[in-house]
Write an enzyme that holds these catalytic residues in place. Structure first.
Site, PDB file in Angstrom:
ATOM      1  N   ASP A 120     -10.137  -8.894  13.672  1.00 60.43           N
ATOM      2  CA  ASP A 120     -10.854  -8.631  14.396  1.00 60.43           C
ATOM      3  C   ASP A 120     -10.061  -8.175  15.491  1.00 60.43           C
ATOM      4  O   ASP A 120      -8.911  -8.948  16.185  1.00 60.43           O
ATOM      5  CB  ASP A 120     -11.428  -9.363  14.688  1.00 60.43           C
ATOM      6  CG  ASP A 120     -12.524  -9.572  15.577  1.00 60.43           C
ATOM      7  OD1 ASP A 120     -12.187  -7.874  16.318  1.00 60.43           O
ATOM      8  OD2 ASP A 120     -13.103 -10.565  15.845  1.00 60.43           O
ATOM      9  N   CYS A 146     -19.809  -6.564  10.887  1.00 59.38           N
ATOM     10  CA  CYS A 146     -18.482  -7.838  11.091  1.00 59.38           C
ATOM     11  C   CYS A 146     -19.269  -8.501  11.874  1.00 59.38           C
ATOM     12  O   CYS A 146     -20.561  -8.889  11.389  1.00 59.38           O
ATOM     13  CB  CYS A 146     -17.624  -6.625  12.137  1.00 59.38           C
ATOM     14  SG  CYS A 146     -17.867  -6.010  13.363  1.00 59.38           S
ATOM     15  N   CYS A 157     -16.718  -3.828  16.981  1.00 61.98           N
ATOM     16  CA  CYS A 157     -15.115  -2.871  16.297  1.00 61.98           C
ATOM     17  C   CYS A 157     -15.093  -2.388  15.601  1.00 61.98           C
ATOM     18  O   CYS A 157     -14.877  -1.532  14.436  1.00 61.98           O
ATOM     19  CB  CYS A 157     -14.307  -4.455  16.994  1.00 61.98           C
ATOM     20  SG  CYS A 157     -14.249  -5.006  18.510  1.00 61.98           S
TER      21      CYS A 157
END
Length: 149
Positions: free
Chosen positions: A122, A8, A13
């Site tokens: 996100d 990511c 996260c």
């Protein structure tokens, strides 16, 4: 051993969740799972506390993970590279040295045919419910990816 990398933006996260979820579902003797980020904002840091919390609530411990940046040699070290969104995908593909590298990279949600939008959102600027939603989405898709390995 099959080696899988989840990627990511900041590696705090989404990719740590995907890393932890997939790792919890696969035999560690046959599979190695890791995660990285396309940006170097958080190198050396633990996952976001909200990612750790939702993973913990599902019985998955991601507290030992540390953020790192995606590097070109990851193409040599991994069999599959899953990008959490199209931006990450394009950032990774810019580093691909050849067609062999490029063939390893896939959008994570491409495995989930029920999803029109292929971007794992996100949750960084959201609240815990955003992290729970992302966890559930990743968890569902991880099962589909495993079937395709």
């Amino acid at each position: 051993m099959t080696r899988i990398l989840m990627v990511c933006l900041g590696n705090i996260c989404r990719s740590p969740l995907a890393h932890g979820i997939l790792e919890s579902k696969l035999n560690s003797l046959d599979y190695f799972v890791d995660s990285a980020g396309t940006a170097s904002y958080h190198i050396g840091k633990k996952p976001d506390k909200r990612s750790m919390e939702v993973a913990f609530n599902a019985g998955i411990d991601i507290t030992t993970q540390q953020a790192r940046a995606f590097i070109t040699s990851d193409f040599d070290d991994f069999d599959y590279i899953f990008a959490m969104d199209e931006s990450n995908y394009h950032d990774i593909m810019r580093l691909a040295r050849n067609q062999e590298d490029a063939k390893k990279v896939k959008l994570f949600l491409d495995a989930n045919k029920t999803r029109f939008d292929k971007n794992v959102p996100d949750p960084y600027y959201g609240d815990i419910s955003d992290f729970e939603y992302v966890f559930d989405l990743i968890n569902e898709t991880a099962d589909l990816i495993i079937r395709g390995l």
